[in-house]
Design an enzyme around this catalytic site. Structure first.
Site, PDB file in Angstrom:
ATOM      1  N   ARG A  54       1.001  -1.108  -0.150  1.00  0.00           N
ATOM      2  CA  ARG A  54      -0.098  -0.170  -0.018  1.00  0.00           C
ATOM      3  C   ARG A  54       1.041   1.238   0.103  1.00  0.00           C
ATOM      4  O   ARG A  54       1.645   1.254   0.671  1.00  0.00           O
ATOM      5  CB  ARG A  54      -0.956  -0.093   1.359  1.00  0.00           C
ATOM      6  CG  ARG A  54      -1.945  -0.842   1.285  1.00  0.00           C
ATOM      7  CD  ARG A  54      -3.182  -0.745   2.442  1.00  0.00           C
ATOM      8  NE  ARG A  54      -2.689   0.236   3.711  1.00  0.00           N
ATOM      9  CZ  ARG A  54      -3.683   0.652   4.158  1.00  0.00           C
ATOM     10  NH1 ARG A  54      -4.784   0.406   4.078  1.00  0.00           N
ATOM     11  NH2 ARG A  54      -3.273   1.279   5.494  1.00  0.00           N
TER      12      ARG A  54
ATOM     13  N   THR B 224      -1.743   7.357  -0.113  1.00  0.00           N
ATOM     14  CA  THR B 224      -3.151   6.903  -0.701  1.00  0.00           C
ATOM     15  C   THR B 224      -3.800   5.787  -0.221  1.00  0.00           C
ATOM     16  O   THR B 224      -4.861   5.668  -0.561  1.00  0.00           O
ATOM     17  CB  THR B 224      -3.109   6.973  -2.216  1.00  0.00           C
ATOM     18  OG1 THR B 224      -2.181   5.735  -2.580  1.00  0.00           O
ATOM     19  CG2 THR B 224      -2.251   8.113  -3.025  1.00  0.00           C
TER      20      THR B 224
ATOM     21  N   ASP C 125       0.327  -1.685  12.220  1.00  0.00           N
ATOM     22  CA  ASP C 125       1.009  -2.294  10.788  1.00  0.00           C
ATOM     23  C   ASP C 125       1.509  -3.666  11.111  1.00  0.00           C
ATOM     24  O   ASP C 125       2.491  -3.755  11.777  1.00  0.00           O
ATOM     25  CB  ASP C 125       2.080  -1.288  10.342  1.00  0.00           C
ATOM     26  CG  ASP C 125       2.542  -1.885   8.984  1.00  0.00           C
ATOM     27  OD1 ASP C 125       2.895  -3.029   8.716  1.00  0.00           O
ATOM     28  OD2 ASP C 125       2.368  -0.951   7.979  1.00  0.00           O
TER      29      ASP C 125
ATOM     30  N   ASP D 130       4.811  -4.494   9.892  1.00  0.00           N
ATOM     31  CA  ASP D 130       6.239  -4.004  10.834  1.00  0.00           C
ATOM     32  C   ASP D 130       6.331  -4.590  12.037  1.00  0.00           C
ATOM     33  O   ASP D 130       7.569  -4.800  12.544  1.00  0.00           O
ATOM     34  CB  ASP D 130       5.772  -2.340  11.027  1.00  0.00           C
ATOM     35  CG  ASP D 130       6.132  -1.660   9.861  1.00  0.00           C
ATOM     36  OD1 ASP D 130       6.707  -2.070   8.729  1.00  0.00           O
ATOM     37  OD2 ASP D 130       5.653  -0.417   9.727  1.00  0.00           O
TER      38      ASP D 130
HETATM   39  C1  PRP Z   1      -1.059  -4.450   4.865  1.00  0.00           C
HETATM   40  C2  PRP Z   1      -1.656  -5.888   5.032  1.00  0.00           C
HETATM   41  C3  PRP Z   1      -2.514  -5.763   3.587  1.00  0.00           C
HETATM   42  C4  PRP Z   1      -2.783  -4.490   3.155  1.00  0.00           C
HETATM   43  C5  PRP Z   1      -4.417  -4.338   3.658  1.00  0.00           C
HETATM   44  O1  PRP Z   1      -0.042  -4.632   3.746  1.00  0.00           O
HETATM   45  O2  PRP Z   1      -0.639  -7.079   5.020  1.00  0.00           O
HETATM   46  O3  PRP Z   1      -1.908  -6.328   2.737  1.00  0.00           O
HETATM   47  O4  PRP Z   1      -2.122  -3.599   4.272  1.00  0.00           O
HETATM   48  O5  PRP Z   1      -4.890  -2.980   3.485  1.00  0.00           O
HETATM   49  P1  PRP Z   1      -5.881  -2.831   2.519  1.00  0.00           P
HETATM   50  O6  PRP Z   1      -7.121  -3.851   2.595  1.00  0.00           O
HETATM   51  O7  PRP Z   1      -6.356  -1.498   2.619  1.00  0.00           O
HETATM   52  O8  PRP Z   1      -5.607  -3.010   0.986  1.00  0.00           O
HETATM   53  P2  PRP Z   1       1.086  -3.649   3.355  1.00  0.00           P
HETATM   54  O9  PRP Z   1       0.735  -2.998   2.182  1.00  0.00           O
HETATM   55  O10 PRP Z   1       1.380  -2.509   4.553  1.00  0.00           O
HETATM   56  O11 PRP Z   1       2.475  -4.029   3.101  1.00  0.00           O
HETATM   57  P3  PRP Z   1       3.414  -5.157   3.996  1.00  0.00           P
HETATM   58  O12 PRP Z   1       2.548  -6.553   4.214  1.00  0.00           O
HETATM   59  O13 PRP Z   1       4.570  -5.444   3.072  1.00  0.00           O
HETATM   60  O14 PRP Z   1       3.546  -4.511   5.401  1.00  0.00           O
HETATM   61  N1  URA Z   2      -2.459  -2.763   7.043  1.00  0.00           N
HETATM   62  C1  URA Z   2      -2.042  -3.006   8.199  1.00  0.00           C
HETATM   63  O1  URA Z   2      -0.873  -3.549   8.369  1.00  0.00           O
HETATM   64  N2  URA Z   2      -2.676  -2.471   9.499  1.00  0.00           N
HETATM   65  C2  URA Z   2      -3.809  -1.832   9.195  1.00  0.00           C
HETATM   66  O2  URA Z   2      -4.483  -1.408  10.090  1.00  0.00           O
HETATM   67  C3  URA Z   2      -4.215  -1.430   7.852  1.00  0.00           C
HETATM   68  C4  URA Z   2      -3.459  -2.107   6.646  1.00  0.00           C
END
Ligand code: PRP
Ligand code: URA
Length: 204
Positions: A101, A105, A196, A199
């Protein structure tokens, strides 16, 4: 088709995941344990077939799994939910969809994908957080295009906004979650949520 895990141990584990003092090492263990509960729930309806075995006492017609699985983690955070499936279902194939993400945005972009053959398999997408649903929708479209016909989505925390987005675009995809939270924040994080996930899983 929303299934909210309704198990005291599930609530116990999610509460520890939410706690901001939980360290990555514990967070990983908790993710594994909640993943086991969700893996059992998401596979409750898998078909089985007869298998005749001889016990030490007599012949017996038992049941064996009749469908193979493919588990597809959405990178990165979904990686924390793969091992419950590979431990419980050693024949599972594993594919990867890399999505991230945008921090301002909250729109997901694809950066990687590697998939096993999906036709005829129960395809289970694992991603712990279903927030706007943008990442899940991208992944589901990728999997449909790759030939998947039977897909489930398994997450740990879902927001109503994400559930609605998936249900609207993919009404035949069941969603399994350990918790259904209240809402999204202004910057599209789940409330109360757990922050997150990626993280916290990896200490970044
Ligand atoms: C997080 C999570 C999902 C997404 C959910 O990933 O693991 O994939 O956000 O959000 P959405 O429903 O609004 O799309 P992120 O993009 O933070 O990547 P990461 O897993 O690498 O931390
Ligand atoms: N991705 C995350 O890891 N946490 C949230 O709350 C939303 C998107």
């Amino acid at each position: 088709m929303l299934h909210v895990l309704n198990h005291p141990l599930g609530d116990h584990l999610v509460t520890q995941l939410r706690d901001h003092t939980t360290e990555p090492s514990t967070f990983r263990t908790l993710s594994y344990h909640i993943g086991l509960l969700l893996a059992l729930e998401a596979t409750r309806d898998l078909p089985t077939g007869d298998r005749i075995v001889s016990t030490p006492m007599e012949r017996h017609t038992g049941r064996m799994l009749a469908k193979t699985l493919a588990v597809i983690p959405i990178l990165r955070a979904g990686l924390g939910m793969v091992q419950p499936f590979t431990d419980l279902f050693p024949d599972v194939s594993v594919g990867y969809v890399g999505l991230e993400r945008d921090h301002t945005t909250a729109i997901a972009r694809s950066y990687y994908q590697k998939l096993p053959p999906l036709a005829g398999k129960r395809v289970i997408v694992v991603d712990p957080m279903l927030a706007t649903g943008g990442s899940a929708l991208l992944a589901l479209n990728v999997l449909h295009d790759a030939g998947a016909t039977e897909i489930s989505l398994v997450c740990i925390v879902a927001a109503p906004e994400g559930v609605k987005a998936v249900e609207t675009a993919h009404p035949r995809v069941p969603i399994f979650t350990a918790a259904l939270d209240r809402e999204l924040s202004a910057n599209k994080y789940i409330l109360p949520g757990l922050g997150d996930f990626g993280d916290r899983l990896y200490g970044t």
